[in-house]
Design a protein around this motif. Structure first.
Motif, PDB file in Angstrom:
ATOM      1  N   SER A 106       0.800  -1.203   0.000  1.00 15.40           N
ATOM      2  CA  SER A 106       0.000   0.000   0.000  1.00 15.40           C
ATOM      3  C   SER A 106       0.842   1.266   0.000  1.00 15.40           C
ATOM      4  O   SER A 106       2.029   1.209  -0.225  1.00 15.40           O
ATOM      5  CB  SER A 106      -0.933  -0.057   1.191  1.00 15.40           C
ATOM      6  OG  SER A 106      -0.256  -0.546   2.302  1.00 15.40           O
ATOM      7  N   GLU A 119     -11.393   5.166   4.445  1.00 16.64           N
ATOM      8  CA  GLU A 119     -12.074   3.908   4.747  1.00 16.64           C
ATOM      9  C   GLU A 119     -12.312   3.134   3.467  1.00 16.64           C
ATOM     10  O   GLU A 119     -12.752   3.687   2.463  1.00 16.64           O
ATOM     11  CB  GLU A 119     -13.403   4.180   5.451  1.00 16.64           C
ATOM     12  CG  GLU A 119     -14.097   2.901   5.878  1.00 16.64           C
ATOM     13  CD  GLU A 119     -15.318   3.180   6.728  1.00 16.64           C
ATOM     14  OE1 GLU A 119     -15.996   2.220   7.103  1.00 16.64           O
ATOM     15  OE2 GLU A 119     -15.577   4.359   7.012  1.00 16.64           O
ATOM     16  N   ALA A 162     -10.580  -4.768   3.967  1.00 11.82           N
ATOM     17  CA  ALA A 162      -9.373  -5.126   3.226  1.00 11.82           C
ATOM     18  C   ALA A 162      -9.080  -6.613   3.284  1.00 11.82           C
ATOM     19  O   ALA A 162      -8.068  -7.064   2.787  1.00 11.82           O
ATOM     20  CB  ALA A 162      -8.150  -4.340   3.710  1.00 11.82           C
ATOM     21  N   ARG A 214      -9.889   5.597   9.681  1.00 16.96           N
ATOM     22  CA  ARG A 214      -8.927   5.388   8.608  1.00 16.96           C
ATOM     23  C   ARG A 214      -7.940   4.281   8.960  1.00 16.96           C
ATOM     24  O   ARG A 214      -7.803   3.895  10.106  1.00 16.96           O
ATOM     25  CB  ARG A 214      -8.177   6.691   8.321  1.00 16.96           C
ATOM     26  CG  ARG A 214      -9.070   7.833   7.852  1.00 16.96           C
ATOM     27  CD  ARG A 214      -8.290   9.136   7.825  1.00 16.96           C
ATOM     28  NE  ARG A 214      -7.820   9.486   9.170  1.00 16.96           N
ATOM     29  CZ  ARG A 214      -6.893  10.415   9.413  1.00 16.96           C
ATOM     30  NH1 ARG A 214      -6.314  11.039   8.404  1.00 16.96           N
ATOM     31  NH2 ARG A 214      -6.535  10.698  10.645  1.00 16.96           N
ATOM     32  N   PHE A 215      -7.236   3.783   7.933  1.00 16.03           N
ATOM     33  CA  PHE A 215      -6.228   2.758   8.138  1.00 16.03           C
ATOM     34  C   PHE A 215      -4.845   3.335   7.850  1.00 16.03           C
ATOM     35  O   PHE A 215      -4.690   4.193   6.994  1.00 16.03           O
ATOM     36  CB  PHE A 215      -6.472   1.558   7.215  1.00 16.03           C
ATOM     37  CG  PHE A 215      -7.833   0.954   7.365  1.00 16.03           C
ATOM     38  CD1 PHE A 215      -8.680   0.850   6.279  1.00 16.03           C
ATOM     39  CD2 PHE A 215      -8.269   0.492   8.596  1.00 16.03           C
ATOM     40  CE1 PHE A 215      -9.943   0.304   6.409  1.00 16.03           C
ATOM     41  CE2 PHE A 215      -9.519  -0.056   8.741  1.00 16.03           C
ATOM     42  CZ  PHE A 215     -10.365  -0.148   7.643  1.00 16.03           C
ATOM     43  N   TYR A 219      -0.833   2.337   6.788  1.00 14.62           N
ATOM     44  CA  TYR A 219      -0.035   1.273   6.186  1.00 14.62           C
ATOM     45  C   TYR A 219       1.426   1.689   6.081  1.00 14.62           C
ATOM     46  O   TYR A 219       1.753   2.871   6.049  1.00 14.62           O
ATOM     47  CB  TYR A 219      -0.544   0.934   4.778  1.00 14.62           C
ATOM     48  CG  TYR A 219      -1.947   0.392   4.739  1.00 14.62           C
ATOM     49  CD1 TYR A 219      -3.006   1.204   4.362  1.00 14.62           C
ATOM     50  CD2 TYR A 219      -2.207  -0.919   5.103  1.00 14.62           C
ATOM     51  CE1 TYR A 219      -4.300   0.710   4.330  1.00 14.62           C
ATOM     52  CE2 TYR A 219      -3.498  -1.426   5.074  1.00 14.62           C
ATOM     53  CZ  TYR A 219      -4.545  -0.603   4.691  1.00 14.62           C
ATOM     54  OH  TYR A 219      -5.827  -1.092   4.673  1.00 14.62           O
ATOM     55  N   ASN A 231      -0.805  -6.163  15.638  1.00 22.18           N
ATOM     56  CA  ASN A 231      -1.368  -6.604  14.357  1.00 22.18           C
ATOM     57  C   ASN A 231      -2.072  -7.949  14.479  1.00 22.18           C
ATOM     58  O   ASN A 231      -3.048  -8.211  13.764  1.00 22.18           O
ATOM     59  CB  ASN A 231      -0.269  -6.704  13.299  1.00 22.18           C
ATOM     60  CG  ASN A 231       0.381  -5.364  13.007  1.00 22.18           C
ATOM     61  OD1 ASN A 231       1.476  -5.092  13.487  1.00 22.18           O
ATOM     62  ND2 ASN A 231      -0.302  -4.522  12.258  1.00 22.18           N
ATOM     63  N   GLY A 268      -7.376  -3.199   9.005  1.00 21.74           N
ATOM     64  CA  GLY A 268      -6.743  -2.787   7.754  1.00 21.74           C
ATOM     65  C   GLY A 268      -6.461  -3.943   6.837  1.00 21.74           C
ATOM     66  O   GLY A 268      -6.151  -3.739   5.665  1.00 21.74           O
ATOM     67  N   LYS A 270      -2.194  -7.252   4.541  1.00 23.09           N
ATOM     68  CA  LYS A 270      -1.608  -5.954   4.201  1.00 23.09           C
ATOM     69  C   LYS A 270      -0.593  -5.511   5.258  1.00 23.09           C
ATOM     70  O   LYS A 270      -0.665  -5.954   6.410  1.00 23.09           O
ATOM     71  CB  LYS A 270      -2.718  -4.911   4.057  1.00 23.09           C
ATOM     72  CG  LYS A 270      -3.635  -5.153   2.860  1.00 23.09           C
ATOM     73  CD  LYS A 270      -4.697  -4.079   2.750  1.00 23.09           C
ATOM     74  CE  LYS A 270      -5.569  -4.306   1.510  1.00 23.09           C
ATOM     75  NZ  LYS A 270      -4.842  -4.023   0.269  1.00 23.09           N
ATOM     76  N   VAL A 306      -0.054  -3.398   7.665  1.00 27.35           N
ATOM     77  CA  VAL A 306      -0.747  -2.423   8.508  1.00 27.35           C
ATOM     78  C   VAL A 306       0.225  -1.843   9.530  1.00 27.35           C
ATOM     79  O   VAL A 306       0.960  -2.570  10.200  1.00 27.35           O
ATOM     80  CB  VAL A 306      -1.947  -3.087   9.219  1.00 27.35           C
ATOM     81  CG1 VAL A 306      -2.610  -2.113  10.180  1.00 27.35           C
ATOM     82  CG2 VAL A 306      -2.952  -3.602   8.196  1.00 27.35           C
TER      83      VAL A 306
END
Length: 498
Positions: free
Chosen positions: A240, A249, A266, A321-322, A324, A370, A385, A389, A391
């Motif tokens: 990402s 989002e 995700a 929000r996420f 990365y 995580n 997230g 991924k 995150v």
């Protein structure tokens, strides 16, 4: 985290101990009957707050500490606490204070009364957990203005009575013994994780398929291929935006509720949105979905993962929000220091308690880890997230960028971690690191964001699977779990076929 056990002092892995009642229940100081505050009601303020302040399962009661005794430190009281009192039911405790940069140099002890009983536990040590977890300096999360200093959370089970004492450590300087000033704004946080979801994915999983290290796994049938919960679809690595950036989002099917879309958002490339678990997948199936040649060559089986939906995370608590990073270079292993006095059926409640404590009490944007692993080897999705991924977590101060954090639920300074837990860590790290072509037995160079142990900008060579203590001056993940990491690295590499 330092290697305190969440048990009576000097006694390992015990349930709440029965002691003679020092105060009758009716004599306890009554808890205030005022309506719950924003934190009590589960309504987040600050960045990412929802406009609707709807009630959510669980609650947090915050109780200011008061001076105890007459012992003073220069400029303040050296001992503070909460007198024995009745409170609303809770299952997890911790202590927070105003300034996240302040250190609590001393001891924190709590005793609790089980719901429906007239007996108290022994005094329990709470891990002081000074500055070793959380978002890296200079990140949006760390600079949000909501972050507080905090101890580790401690799981105590269903309780409705509490007593707390915080004592400044006695230290030596050129004038003799002194006691450092306790942080300002000390508060006891009593967390009720809320009711269990209606259908949790239990009994505990053994994370099929049980692909033995080095064994052939080129075919998959039935549960091994994931068909028990639907046909496996594209896995993807989900690389990402640039390190540490936030994204909006992620969209989900319009027919689902906003909460279900956010829960495990995700993960749409792994299983249907809103599912309670992501099924196990064989090495061959994972390899077939990898676009990168290196990742394809050393793909590992995907273990079964219980999603945020599965453990009952309420998505209205967290930042919407996420965040990365660009890749995953290493995994840091932790223990949660919440104690070993939990059953595997209670693991989702422990996670919901940690989640609420990290967000509502400590002021983080989401749970810091995580992933989490319980004593039965169940693996849980942590920070939202997407499990595939990279995150950005808040687990290893100074080294959150391009790493993943895994917490084994429990305290493992003086207690051996169960084999099921370390096996699950090996399987999880083999799969997660394999998505990025990382060798679990190799070294990797990481750049410190400033950790106390390593200055900001320092380039540090670490094991691809490291313990928290490798990046910060701490006992975490406890000496007994840390001692198992060599075996974890070897097993993880074998799961990758190395």
């Amino acid at each position: 985290m330092r290697a305190y056990l969440a048990t009576s002092i000097g006694v390992a892995c015990t349930a709440v101990l029965v002691l003679p009642l020092s105060l009758p229940a009716g004599a306890l100081a009554a808890s205030p009957a005022a309506p719950p505050s924003g934190r009590d009601a589960g309504v987040r303020t600050g960045p990412g707050a929802h406009s609707a302040a709807a009630a959510v399962p669980g609650s947090t009661e915050s109780v200011p500490l008061r001076p105890l005794g007459s012992t003073r430190a220069p400029g303040g009281i050296a001992e503070q606490g909460v007198a024995a009192r009745e409170v609303r039911p809770f299952s997890l405790v911790g202590v927070v204070w105003d300034d996240a940069d302040d250190e609590l140099r001393g001891t924190v002890q709590v005793r609790t009364r089980a719901v429906g009983s007239h007996v108290w536990s022994d005094w329990l040590e709470v891990e002081t957990h000074n500055q070793e977890h959380g978002a890296d300096p200079g990140t949006q999360e760390r600079d949000s203005g909501t972050v507080r200093g905090s101890t580790a959370p401690l799981w105590v089970g269903d309780s409705d009575g509490v007593e707390l004492r915080v004592r400044a450590a006695e230290e030596e300087d050129e004038t003799g013994p002194v006691r450092p000033l306790l942080p300002r704004g000390l508060r006891l946080e009593l967390v009720d994780p809320g009711e269990e979801p209606e259908a949790l994915p239990y009994p505990p999983s053994q994370n099929s398929p049980e692909t033995r290290p080095g064994a052939e796994s080129g075919t998959a049938t039935g549960a091994e291929s994931g068909t028990a919960t639907g046909t496996p679809v594209s896995l993807g690595t989900g690389v990402s935006p640039a390190s540490g950036t936030m994204t909006g989002e992620l969209a989900g099917p319009a027919a689902m509720s906003a909460e279900d879309r956010a829960s495990s958002a995700a993960n749409e490339g792994l299983t249907e949105l809103g599912a309670a678990e992501i099924p196990a997948l064989t090495k061959a199936a994972v390899a077939a979905q990898q676009p990168d040649v290196a990742a394809k060559a050393y793909a590992a089986p995907r273990p079964r993962i219980i999603t945020r939906k599965g453990w009952g995370a309420n998505e209205s608590l967290r930042e919407k929000r996420f965040g990365y990073t660009s890749t995953v270079k290493a995994a840091f292993v932790h223990h949660s220091a919440t104690g070993n006095n939990y059953t595997c059926k209670q693991s989702p409640s422990v996670l919901r308690g940690i989640y609420r404590y990290h967000v509502k009490s400590s002021g983080w944007r989401d749970i810091g880890y995580n992933f989490a692993v319980d004593k039965c080897g169940n693996i849980y999705e942590g920070r939202a997230g997407g499990v595939a991924k990279p995150v950005l977590g808040a687990h290893t101060l100074g080294f959150n960028t391009n790493t993943t954090g895994i917490a084994v639920l429990g305290s493992y300074g003086g207690t051996n971690p169960p084999a099921a837990a370390t096996t699950a860590v090996a399987k999880l790290t083999a799969w997660k690191l394999g998505l990025h072509g990382r060798n679990p037995r190799a070294k990797v160079t990481l750049t410190s964001g400033g950790s106390g142990k390593y200055g900001k900008g320092a380039r540090v060579s670490l094991n691809t699977i490291s313990g928290h203590r490798d990046g910060f001056r701490t006992d975490c993940p406890g000496s007994r779990l840390y001692g198992k990491l060599g075996t974890v690295r070897t097993s993880a590499a074998r799961y990758q076929g190395r």
